[in-house]
Design an enzyme around this catalytic site. Structure first.
Site, short mmCIF file in Angstrom:
data_model
loop_
_atom_site.label_atom_id
_atom_site.label_comp_id
_atom_site.label_asym_id
_atom_site.label_seq_id
_atom_site.Cartn_x
_atom_site.Cartn_y
_atom_site.Cartn_z
N ASP A 366 -22.36 4.91 -4.27
CA ASP A 366 -21.76 5.75 -5.31
C ASP A 366 -20.63 4.99 -6.01
O ASP A 366 -20.55 3.75 -5.96
CB ASP A 366 -21.29 7.08 -4.66
CG ASP A 366 -21.33 8.25 -5.63
OD1 ASP A 366 -20.40 8.37 -6.44
OD2 ASP A 366 -22.30 9.03 -5.58
N ARG A 443 -9.80 13.30 -15.93
CA ARG A 443 -9.89 12.35 -14.82
C ARG A 443 -9.41 10.97 -15.28
O ARG A 443 -9.95 9.95 -14.91
CB ARG A 443 -11.34 12.25 -14.32
CG ARG A 443 -11.45 11.92 -12.85
CD ARG A 443 -12.87 11.57 -12.45
NE ARG A 443 -12.98 11.48 -11.00
CZ ARG A 443 -13.99 10.94 -10.35
NH1 ARG A 443 -15.01 10.44 -11.02
NH2 ARG A 443 -14.01 10.89 -9.06
N GLY A 528 -20.10 15.64 -12.63
CA GLY A 528 -19.16 16.27 -11.71
C GLY A 528 -19.93 17.34 -10.93
O GLY A 528 -19.53 18.50 -10.90
N GLY A 529 -21.06 16.96 -10.34
CA GLY A 529 -21.98 17.93 -9.74
C GLY A 529 -22.88 18.48 -10.82
O GLY A 529 -23.51 17.73 -11.57
N ASP A 534 -29.47 21.12 -16.81
CA ASP A 534 -30.19 21.80 -17.88
C ASP A 534 -31.56 21.15 -18.06
O ASP A 534 -31.81 20.04 -17.57
CB ASP A 534 -29.38 21.75 -19.18
CG ASP A 534 -29.05 20.33 -19.60
OD1 ASP A 534 -29.98 19.62 -20.01
OD2 ASP A 534 -27.86 19.92 -19.51
N GLU A 614 -25.54 16.23 17.33
CA GLU A 614 -25.92 16.32 15.92
C GLU A 614 -26.85 15.15 15.55
O GLU A 614 -27.80 15.31 14.80
CB GLU A 614 -24.68 16.30 15.02
CG GLU A 614 -23.87 17.58 15.09
CD GLU A 614 -22.60 17.53 14.24
OE1 GLU A 614 -22.22 18.57 13.71
OE2 GLU A 614 -21.99 16.43 14.13
C1 GLA Z 1 -18.62 13.07 -9.52
C2 GLA Z 1 -19.92 13.30 -8.78
C3 GLA Z 1 -19.75 12.94 -7.34
C4 GLA Z 1 -19.33 11.50 -7.22
C5 GLA Z 1 -18.06 11.25 -8.02
C6 GLA Z 1 -17.74 9.79 -8.10
O1 GLA Z 1 -17.66 13.98 -9.15
O2 GLA Z 1 -20.36 14.61 -8.93
O3 GLA Z 1 -20.94 13.17 -6.62
O4 GLA Z 1 -20.38 10.69 -7.69
O5 GLA Z 1 -18.20 11.73 -9.36
O6 GLA Z 1 -16.62 9.54 -8.83
#
Ligand code: GLA
Length: 739
Positions: A366, A443, A528-529, A534, A614
């Protein structure tokens, strides 16, 4: 033949397997909407009401007939200036500044197959699966031609609409509003369902009375947004999952949108859906054509489940594209919640190693791998691999991960730039900022001007150099702030009303290029999620990260709201660590997995750090996902509980289309000592058949399961003879097989 024309009466009917949509030209070409409901042969024009209503004005050519008024008729594409004072779908300003026009029906054309839209996402179909209807409206004085585009997919009861506007005059005009669809219901009491929220809490299903007022929902954020989803349902009072009329409207677009839902003084309910008009002023020169995005509609006479199934089919088969559309997606692990940007190559490899031992199939790296990206204040725009941080090149890291038997994926956020980046230092004019005004930050980042091709080209070539090197199997494409300063630093006047639309075309072109260059790439959308969840994004990405909130209990509600339009296989969902980072809630790892399996299924934590117990569960979960994958992703999805109102348990099930098997999923939301008997009512089973619970061997009559329900499972605990009811947040998956 799904499009039937009655030439002498100027009636156009669009038939799908179970529904009919009808319009009719009356009084010198006023195009009225007469019907949307169950399949019907006939003329529903009898329901039009002609009365001389005070203060409802008349078109000039009806001056001796005051019963004709655009203000009281149901209109197929109402425009400002036509004497309809209700919410309009279309507005244009002429060169002299006056706005308004009077669109009249001129003719139609029927074409085999489904139309497509240049540069925009749209429902697609084979030529035999669909038909297109083009209806031409014209205002001769204003020199405006409007073509209403309709696509019909009869088998899945989907009708799409889009609109093309051409300036046929010899002076420029400005489009102020070009909604994609308008629906008028002359009778009935209707409610609105909409899906609102915020970051980490998207798509909460809300239901409100419409009454005599206008309700406007939508977003001015330049993104389809966390705050309102571009999907609404107009539902008859009392409609529920299994009964009652409802119409869903899904806007196939990822930028700002607006839906205006109202009920007029005489009882007509209207829903208009399309581009956000406040931020839209599109200049159109002579001979130019503007294409409005598409809206897709489904009518169901049998409640929400039926409607959702049609949208799920539409999205799975006629929106999502590419090799991954029907393939099982790899079970992935993403490092974001485990590490944030604080990692090095060794850390990533250690997460991948443990994950691969436990059966995970793909490692996704990520945010934080490029430029000076050690915090979220810097680096965006500089898509150069930080080899110092990784200890190797991206290609080498990917090879090490592939050597573990895993695929490799990467996060990108192409539309953004930090002021603290080489790209911004070199090209400050590439960001959307307004001269003389301090930019609005989100941000700590700015939005790149994707309405400019040279900007898109630059980012594309930077990112593709990295993807070429590591041959990524997967890309997560993020977008982490809304657009506030809408001004393009290109030469000439750049009205904000043009840029936001052109910006979206730029984003779509970027994704199209990615898919062309990497035909096997699995692209996951993200904002951001779920801020751009859409149907427009789904045309490029067969899955979208559903929410930054990975708490299983919150996710149940988020995924519930999402499911009204979007199928489970599009919802990015992962098992994450507890206590959850957003809610501090602790849920059992199996409950987290059951919830993530109602999505794409993956992990987002460091599996080295979980307990031995787990750890034993993880391979079993992956096997379960593989075993049920076909049902989970291709079965018909039924919401069994309303998770907004029922806070005791959540239940949903997936039923094979041939009803041969089903997977019932239950999560308890609440627990109480010596409580009342609880049952979960199934749906969608073959009512005459018997089904066996694969695990217990119990056989049930399907009708009883769908009427009484299945008793809530009990827990077996060593040393406790009375099989207590399950505790909070426990989960069950029950596989039912037809006998
Ligand atoms: C967004 C995404 C997260 C992650 C962060 C990285 O918030 O939704 O899953 O990838 O950015 O900065």
């Amino acid at each position: 033949m799904s499009i039937v024309i009655n030439e002498s009466e100027s009636i156009i009917s669009i038939h799908t397997k179970n529904t009919t949509y009808q319009m009719k030209a009356v009084h010198n070409g006023l195009l009225v909407h007469t019907y949307y409901g169950p399949h019907m042969n006939g003329d529903a024009g009898y329901a039009l009401s002609y009365r001389d209503r005070g203060f409802s004005v008349n078109p000039y050519d009806s001056k001796f007939n005051r019963t004709v008024s655009s203000d009281t008729l149901p209109l197929e594409y109402p425009c400002e200036g036509s004497g309809d004072f209700r919410a309009s779908a279309f507005s244009v300003s002429r060169a002299n500044g006056a706005s308004g026009c009077d669109l009249r029906y001129e003719g139609y054309e029927v074409v085999k197959g489904k139309y497509s839209l240049k540069g925009l996402p749209a429902v697609y179909a084979d030529e035999e699966e669909a038909e297109t209807l083009l209806v031409t409206l014209r205002d001769r004085d204003a020199g405006i031609k409007v073509v209403l585009q309709y696509g019909v997919l009869p088998e899945i009861d989907v009708i799409t609409r889009a609109v093309q506007i051409t300036n046929e005059g010899n002076v420029p005009v400005v489009l102020n509003q070009t909604a994609s669809a308008c629906l008028d219901f002359v009778s009935g009491e209707w409610e609105l369902m909409h899906f609102y929220g915020r970051h980490a809490n998207e798509r909460a299903a809300a239901r409100v009375e419409i009454a005599e007022r206008e309700i406007v929902i939508g977003t001015r954020r330049g993104m389809s947004s966390h705050h309102e989803n571009p999907f609404i349902v107009i539902a008859e009072n009392g409609a529920d999952e299994n009964k009652g009329q409802c119409v869903g409207m899904c806007f196939v677009y990822s930028g700002g949108f607006s839906a205006n839902i109202s009920r007029d003084a005489f009882g007509t309910t209207r829903a208009v859906m399309g581009l956000q008009p406040e931020l839209f002023n599109y200049p159109l020169n002579p001979a130019e054509t503007f294409q409005a995005p598409e809206a897709a509609m489904v009518y169901s006479a049998e409640g929400f489940a039926k409607m959702s199934h049609c949208f799920h089919k539409m999205i799975s088969e006629h929106i999502c594209r590419g090799p991954w559309k029907n393939r099982r997606r790899p079970v992935l692990i993403n490092n974001w919640e485990a590490t944030g940007m604080t990692f090095d190559g060794e850390k990533i490899l250690s997460i991948a190693r443990k994950a691969s031992e436990l059966g995970v199939e793909m490692m996704v790296l990520d945010d934080g791998w490029f430029g000076a990206r050690d915090t979220d204040n810097a680096g965006l725009g500089d898509w150069k691999v930080n080899t110092e941080k990784l200890g190797c090149t991206m290609g080498e890291l990917a090879d090490k991960i592939r050597a573990m038997g895993m695929k490799f994926g990467l996060w990108i956020e192409p539309e953004m730039v930090n002021e603290d980046s080489d790209l911004y230092r070199e090209h400050p004019d590439w960001a959307l900022t307004i001269p003389g005004k301090e930019p609005i930050l989100g941000r700590n980042q700015l939005v790149l001007d994707f309405s400019r091709k040279e900007v898109v080209d630059n980012i594309f070539s930077q990112i593709s150099a990295v993807l070429d090197d590591c041959r990524a199997d997967y890309v997560k494409m993020d977008f982490n702030r809304p657009i506030a300063d809408v001004y393009s630093r290109t030469a000439g006047t750049q009205s904000r009303g043009k840029i936001l639309y052109d910006y979206m075309l730029g984003v779509y072109s970027f994704m199209e290029r990615l898919l062309e260059r990497y035909p096997d790439l699995l692209l996951e959308g993200c904002a951001g999620g779920g801020g751009r969840f859409d149907a427009g994004m789904l045309y490029y990405c067969p899955q979208i990260w559903c929410s930054d909130n990975t708490d299983a209990i919150d996710r149940i509600r988020i995924q519930y709201g999402t499911s009204f339009c979007y199928p489970c296989r599009t919802m990015g969902a992962h098992v994450s660590a507890v206590p959850n980072g957003d809610t501090r809630r602790r849920t059992p790892i199996n409950t987290r997995a059951v919830v993530a399996m109602a999505g794409t299924f993956g992990y987002e934590l460091d599996l080295n750090l979980i307990t031995e117990e787990e750890m034993e569960e993880v391979p079993k979960q992956i096997e379960t996902f593989k075993k049920y994958w076909n049902l989970l992703h291709n079965g018909l999805y039924y919401r069994l509980t309303d998770v907004i109102r029922n806070r005791k348990e959540a239940a949903w099930m997936m039923v094979a289309e041939d009803q041969s098997e089903a997977l019932l999923n239950i999560v308890t939301l609440d627990a109480t000592g010596n409580g009342p008997n609880r049952f979960v009512r199934c749906a969608g089973l073959d009512p005459e058949a018997f089904y066996k619970d694969e695990e217990s061997g119990n056989v049930y009559a399907a009708s009883a399961l769908m009427t009484i329900g299945l008793p809530m499972p009990r827990i077996k605990l060593p040393g406790i003879p009375w099989n207590p009811t399950p505790g909070e947040y426990e989960s069950f998956q029950i596989h039912l097989i037809r006998q």
